[in-house]
Write an enzyme that holds these catalytic residues in place. Structure first.
Site, PDB file in Angstrom:
ATOM      1  N   GLU A 152       0.823  -1.213   0.000  1.00 14.27           N
ATOM      2  CA  GLU A 152       0.000   0.000   0.000  1.00 14.27           C
ATOM      3  C   GLU A 152       0.854   1.260   0.000  1.00 14.27           C
ATOM      4  O   GLU A 152       1.658   1.469   0.913  1.00 14.27           O
ATOM      5  CB  GLU A 152      -0.901   0.021   1.235  1.00 14.27           C
ATOM      6  CG  GLU A 152      -1.775   1.261   1.324  1.00 14.27           C
ATOM      7  CD  GLU A 152      -2.556   1.341   2.624  1.00 14.27           C
ATOM      8  OE1 GLU A 152      -3.514   2.133   2.691  1.00 14.27           O
ATOM      9  OE2 GLU A 152      -2.214   0.614   3.587  1.00 14.27           O
ATOM     10  N   GLU A 255     -11.865   2.534   5.621  1.00 12.81           N
ATOM     11  CA  GLU A 255     -10.828   2.784   6.625  1.00 12.81           C
ATOM     12  C   GLU A 255     -10.859   4.253   7.038  1.00 12.81           C
ATOM     13  O   GLU A 255      -9.955   5.022   6.735  1.00 12.81           O
ATOM     14  CB  GLU A 255      -9.452   2.389   6.077  1.00 12.81           C
ATOM     15  CG  GLU A 255      -8.410   2.292   7.181  1.00 12.81           C
ATOM     16  CD  GLU A 255      -7.008   2.012   6.667  1.00 12.81           C
ATOM     17  OE1 GLU A 255      -6.262   1.302   7.353  1.00 12.81           O
ATOM     18  OE2 GLU A 255      -6.658   2.522   5.581  1.00 12.81           O
TER      19      GLU A 255
END
Length: 277
Positions: A152, A255
Protein backbone atom coordinates in the site's frame (compact mmCIF):
# COMPACT_ATOMS: atom_id res chain seq x y z
CA UNK A 1 -22.51 -2.59 -7.25
CA UNK A 2 -19.43 -1.80 -5.12
CA UNK A 3 -18.86 -4.10 -2.13
CA UNK A 4 -17.86 -2.39 1.11
CA UNK A 5 -16.02 -3.87 4.10
CA UNK A 6 -16.12 -2.20 7.51
CA UNK A 7 -12.71 -1.41 8.97
CA UNK A 8 -13.10 -2.43 12.60
CA UNK A 9 -9.89 -0.77 13.77
CA UNK A 10 -11.40 2.63 13.00
CA UNK A 11 -15.18 2.30 12.82
CA UNK A 12 -17.38 1.80 15.91
CA UNK A 13 -14.76 3.30 18.28
CA UNK A 14 -17.32 3.46 21.09
CA UNK A 15 -17.43 -0.36 21.26
CA UNK A 16 -14.91 -2.98 22.39
CA UNK A 17 -13.19 -4.50 19.35
CA UNK A 18 -14.94 -7.88 19.48
CA UNK A 19 -18.37 -6.21 19.69
CA UNK A 20 -17.74 -4.28 16.48
CA UNK A 21 -18.36 -7.36 14.32
CA UNK A 22 -22.02 -7.52 15.35
CA UNK A 23 -22.43 -3.77 14.93
CA UNK A 24 -21.06 -3.89 11.38
CA UNK A 25 -23.33 -6.78 10.45
CA UNK A 26 -26.38 -4.97 11.85
CA UNK A 27 -25.51 -1.99 9.65
CA UNK A 28 -25.54 -4.21 6.56
CA UNK A 29 -21.86 -4.96 6.04
CA UNK A 30 -21.04 -8.43 4.72
CA UNK A 31 -17.27 -8.18 5.19
CA UNK A 32 -14.70 -6.68 7.55
CA UNK A 33 -11.06 -5.70 7.64
CA UNK A 34 -8.83 -4.23 10.36
CA UNK A 35 -5.18 -3.53 11.07
CA UNK A 36 -4.19 -6.45 13.30
CA UNK A 37 -5.90 -9.50 14.85
CA UNK A 38 -2.95 -10.74 16.90
CA UNK A 39 -4.05 -9.56 20.34
CA UNK A 40 -6.98 -12.00 20.22
CA UNK A 41 -7.27 -15.71 19.56
CA UNK A 42 -8.21 -17.10 16.18
CA UNK A 43 -11.15 -18.81 17.87
CA UNK A 44 -12.49 -15.52 19.27
CA UNK A 45 -12.41 -13.77 15.92
CA UNK A 46 -13.60 -16.75 13.89
CA UNK A 47 -16.62 -17.11 16.16
CA UNK A 48 -17.52 -13.43 15.68
CA UNK A 49 -17.23 -13.73 11.92
CA UNK A 50 -19.37 -16.86 11.78
CA UNK A 51 -21.99 -15.62 14.23
CA UNK A 52 -22.53 -12.48 12.18
CA UNK A 53 -22.24 -13.91 8.67
CA UNK A 54 -19.14 -11.86 7.87
CA UNK A 55 -16.19 -12.46 5.58
CA UNK A 56 -12.68 -11.50 6.65
CA UNK A 57 -11.19 -9.82 3.57
CA UNK A 58 -7.96 -8.16 4.76
CA UNK A 59 -5.58 -7.57 7.67
CA UNK A 60 -1.96 -6.47 8.04
CA UNK A 61 1.27 -8.26 8.74
CA UNK A 62 2.83 -7.29 12.09
CA UNK A 63 4.53 -3.87 12.06
CA UNK A 64 7.64 -5.40 13.63
CA UNK A 65 8.63 -7.56 16.58
CA UNK A 66 8.59 -11.30 17.18
CA UNK A 67 5.45 -11.87 19.30
CA UNK A 68 2.24 -10.10 20.32
CA UNK A 69 4.02 -7.95 22.91
CA UNK A 70 6.67 -7.12 20.33
CA UNK A 71 4.06 -6.32 17.69
CA UNK A 72 2.31 -3.90 20.05
CA UNK A 73 5.60 -2.30 21.11
CA UNK A 74 6.71 -1.88 17.49
CA UNK A 75 3.47 -0.12 16.57
CA UNK A 76 3.63 2.12 19.63
CA UNK A 77 7.23 3.01 18.75
CA UNK A 78 6.18 4.13 15.27
CA UNK A 79 7.26 1.12 13.23
CA UNK A 80 5.06 0.62 10.18
CA UNK A 81 6.39 -2.62 8.74
CA UNK A 82 9.67 -4.23 7.79
CA UNK A 83 9.27 -5.40 4.18
CA UNK A 84 11.53 -2.69 2.70
CA UNK A 85 14.04 -2.43 5.56
CA UNK A 86 17.48 -3.94 4.88
CA UNK A 87 18.70 -6.14 7.72
CA UNK A 88 15.21 -6.98 9.00
CA UNK A 89 14.43 -9.74 6.51
CA UNK A 90 14.17 -12.45 9.17
CA UNK A 91 11.77 -10.30 11.18
CA UNK A 92 9.62 -9.75 8.09
CA UNK A 93 9.51 -13.46 7.31
CA UNK A 94 8.58 -14.43 10.85
CA UNK A 95 5.78 -11.88 10.89
CA UNK A 96 4.53 -12.98 7.50
CA UNK A 97 4.41 -16.61 8.61
CA UNK A 98 2.31 -15.53 11.60
CA UNK A 99 -0.01 -13.60 9.28
CA UNK A 100 -0.41 -16.65 7.03
CA UNK A 101 -1.42 -18.74 10.03
CA UNK A 102 -4.11 -16.20 10.86
CA UNK A 103 -5.26 -15.94 7.25
CA UNK A 104 -5.71 -19.71 7.18
CA UNK A 105 -7.72 -19.71 10.41
CA UNK A 106 -9.92 -16.81 9.30
CA UNK A 107 -10.18 -17.87 5.63
CA UNK A 108 -8.87 -14.45 4.64
CA UNK A 109 -7.80 -14.28 0.97
CA UNK A 110 -5.38 -11.35 1.19
CA UNK A 111 -2.68 -10.00 3.51
CA UNK A 112 -1.30 -6.47 3.52
CA UNK A 113 2.48 -6.74 3.82
CA UNK A 114 3.47 -3.52 5.55
CA UNK A 115 6.30 -1.87 3.61
CA UNK A 116 7.64 0.27 6.43
CA UNK A 117 9.59 3.48 6.91
CA UNK A 118 12.74 3.88 4.88
CA UNK A 119 15.62 2.90 7.13
CA UNK A 120 17.98 5.67 8.27
CA UNK A 121 20.80 5.90 5.77
CA UNK A 122 19.19 3.53 3.27
CA UNK A 123 18.83 4.79 -0.28
CA UNK A 124 15.60 4.21 -2.24
CA UNK A 125 17.22 1.62 -4.50
CA UNK A 126 18.31 -0.54 -1.57
CA UNK A 127 14.86 -0.29 -0.01
CA UNK A 128 13.26 -1.29 -3.31
CA UNK A 129 15.60 -4.24 -3.73
CA UNK A 130 14.85 -5.46 -0.20
CA UNK A 131 11.13 -5.03 -0.77
CA UNK A 132 11.15 -6.97 -4.04
CA UNK A 133 13.17 -9.82 -2.55
CA UNK A 134 10.93 -10.05 0.51
CA UNK A 135 7.79 -9.98 -1.62
CA UNK A 136 9.08 -12.69 -3.92
CA UNK A 137 9.58 -14.94 -0.89
CA UNK A 138 6.19 -13.94 0.56
CA UNK A 139 4.43 -14.53 -2.75
CA UNK A 140 5.71 -18.08 -2.95
CA UNK A 141 4.64 -18.81 0.63
CA UNK A 142 1.22 -17.20 0.16
CA UNK A 143 0.62 -19.03 -3.12
CA UNK A 144 0.80 -22.36 -1.30
CA UNK A 145 -2.31 -21.32 0.62
CA UNK A 146 -4.02 -19.43 -2.23
CA UNK A 147 -3.51 -16.00 -0.65
CA UNK A 148 -2.73 -12.62 -2.21
CA UNK A 149 -0.05 -10.28 -0.86
CA UNK A 150 -0.76 -6.55 -1.02
CA UNK A 151 1.40 -3.45 -0.70
CA UNK A 152 0.00 0.00 0.00
CA UNK A 153 1.29 3.46 -0.93
CA UNK A 154 0.76 5.78 2.07
CA UNK A 155 0.84 9.56 2.03
CA UNK A 156 3.76 11.43 3.54
CA UNK A 157 1.54 13.60 5.75
CA UNK A 158 -0.04 10.71 7.65
CA UNK A 159 3.14 8.62 7.88
CA UNK A 160 6.26 10.71 7.22
CA UNK A 161 9.15 8.62 5.93
CA UNK A 162 7.06 5.74 4.59
CA UNK A 163 8.95 4.18 1.71
CA UNK A 164 6.02 3.76 -0.69
CA UNK A 165 3.92 6.85 -1.51
CA UNK A 166 2.73 6.68 -5.12
CA UNK A 167 0.68 4.30 -7.23
CA UNK A 168 3.25 4.18 -10.04
CA UNK A 169 5.99 3.20 -7.57
CA UNK A 170 3.84 0.44 -6.10
CA UNK A 171 3.01 -0.92 -9.54
CA UNK A 172 6.69 -0.92 -10.53
CA UNK A 173 7.44 -3.00 -7.44
CA UNK A 174 4.63 -5.44 -8.21
CA UNK A 175 5.86 -5.86 -11.78
CA UNK A 176 9.43 -6.38 -10.56
CA UNK A 177 8.26 -9.11 -8.16
CA UNK A 178 6.66 -10.90 -11.07
CA UNK A 179 4.12 -12.94 -9.08
CA UNK A 180 0.44 -12.99 -9.97
CA UNK A 181 -0.61 -12.95 -6.31
CA UNK A 182 1.22 -9.72 -5.40
CA UNK A 183 -0.98 -6.67 -5.91
CA UNK A 184 -1.52 -3.06 -4.88
CA UNK A 185 -3.82 -1.95 -2.08
CA UNK A 186 -5.19 1.26 -3.59
CA UNK A 187 -6.19 3.56 -0.75
CA UNK A 188 -7.95 6.54 -2.29
CA UNK A 189 -7.41 8.72 0.80
CA UNK A 190 -3.64 8.44 0.45
CA UNK A 191 -3.82 8.68 -3.34
CA UNK A 192 -5.85 11.89 -3.26
CA UNK A 193 -3.42 13.57 -0.88
CA UNK A 194 -0.27 12.59 -2.79
CA UNK A 195 -1.46 12.54 -6.40
CA UNK A 196 -5.12 13.50 -6.83
CA UNK A 197 -6.71 12.74 -10.20
CA UNK A 198 -8.52 9.74 -8.70
CA UNK A 199 -10.71 9.05 -11.72
CA UNK A 200 -7.74 8.77 -14.06
CA UNK A 201 -5.79 6.62 -11.59
CA UNK A 202 -8.68 4.19 -11.17
CA UNK A 203 -9.21 3.97 -14.92
CA UNK A 204 -5.48 3.43 -15.45
CA UNK A 205 -4.71 0.85 -12.80
CA UNK A 206 -7.84 -1.19 -12.12
CA UNK A 207 -7.87 -2.88 -15.56
CA UNK A 208 -4.25 -4.05 -15.13
CA UNK A 209 -5.29 -6.82 -12.74
CA UNK A 210 -2.73 -5.54 -10.23
CA UNK A 211 -5.19 -3.80 -7.87
CA UNK A 212 -6.18 -6.23 -5.15
CA UNK A 213 -8.22 -4.02 -2.83
CA UNK A 214 -9.48 -0.46 -2.42
CA UNK A 215 -9.74 1.58 0.75
CA UNK A 216 -11.54 4.88 1.25
CA UNK A 217 -11.72 7.81 3.62
CA UNK A 218 -12.71 11.40 3.07
CA UNK A 219 -10.04 14.04 2.48
CA UNK A 220 -8.71 15.94 4.34
CA UNK A 221 -9.93 14.80 7.78
CA UNK A 222 -10.16 11.02 7.17
CA UNK A 223 -13.82 10.85 8.13
CA UNK A 224 -16.70 9.17 6.27
CA UNK A 225 -17.46 9.96 2.63
CA UNK A 226 -19.47 13.14 2.16
CA UNK A 227 -17.63 15.20 4.76
CA UNK A 228 -14.89 16.65 2.56
CA UNK A 229 -13.66 17.26 -0.95
CA UNK A 230 -14.10 14.03 -2.94
CA UNK A 231 -17.09 13.33 -5.22
CA UNK A 232 -17.68 9.82 -3.91
CA UNK A 233 -20.84 9.13 -5.90
CA UNK A 234 -18.81 9.61 -9.06
CA UNK A 235 -15.90 7.53 -7.73
CA UNK A 236 -18.13 4.60 -6.78
CA UNK A 237 -19.91 4.73 -10.13
CA UNK A 238 -16.54 4.71 -11.89
CA UNK A 239 -15.23 1.76 -9.87
CA UNK A 240 -18.47 -0.08 -10.66
CA UNK A 241 -18.18 0.71 -14.38
CA UNK A 242 -14.51 -0.22 -14.73
CA UNK A 243 -15.00 -3.33 -12.60
CA UNK A 244 -17.76 -4.53 -14.91
CA UNK A 245 -15.54 -3.93 -17.93
CA UNK A 246 -12.45 -5.70 -16.60
CA UNK A 247 -13.99 -8.34 -14.32
CA UNK A 248 -12.66 -6.99 -11.03
CA UNK A 249 -14.63 -8.39 -8.08
CA UNK A 250 -12.85 -7.07 -5.00
CA UNK A 251 -13.77 -5.11 -1.89
CA UNK A 252 -13.63 -1.47 -0.81
CA UNK A 253 -12.50 -1.11 2.78
CA UNK A 254 -13.99 1.74 4.80
CA UNK A 255 -10.83 2.78 6.62
CA UNK A 256 -12.06 6.01 8.15
CA UNK A 257 -12.57 7.62 11.54
CA UNK A 258 -16.27 8.42 12.04
CA UNK A 259 -16.77 12.14 12.49
CA UNK A 260 -19.09 11.31 15.39
CA UNK A 261 -17.19 8.97 17.71
CA UNK A 262 -19.95 8.88 20.34
CA UNK A 263 -22.20 5.90 20.98
CA UNK A 264 -23.96 4.97 17.71
CA UNK A 265 -22.10 7.65 15.77
CA UNK A 266 -20.64 5.27 13.18
CA UNK A 267 -24.10 3.96 12.31
CA UNK A 268 -25.61 7.44 12.12
CA UNK A 269 -22.82 8.45 9.75
CA UNK A 270 -23.58 5.71 7.21
CA UNK A 271 -26.07 7.68 5.13
CA UNK A 272 -23.50 7.73 2.33
CA UNK A 273 -23.54 3.91 2.26
CA UNK A 274 -27.29 3.29 2.27
CA UNK A 275 -27.52 2.75 -1.52
CA UNK A 276 -24.83 0.07 -1.35
CA UNK A 277 -25.36 -1.92 1.87
Amino acid sequence: MPKFAANLSMMYPDLPFLDRFEAAAKDGFKAVEYLFPYAFSTTEISSRLQANGLQQVLFNTPPGGADVAGFNAAWADGHRGTASVPGREAEFRAGFVRALEWADALQCPRIHAMVGLRATGANPEDADATLVKNLQWAAAEAAKAGRDVLIEPINTRSVPGFHLNRQDHAHRIVQAVGAANVKVQMDLFHCQIVEGDLSAKIAQYLPTGRVGHFQIAEVPARNEPGTGEVNWKHIFQLIDKVSAECGWDGWIGCEYNPADASSGGTSRGLSWAKPYL
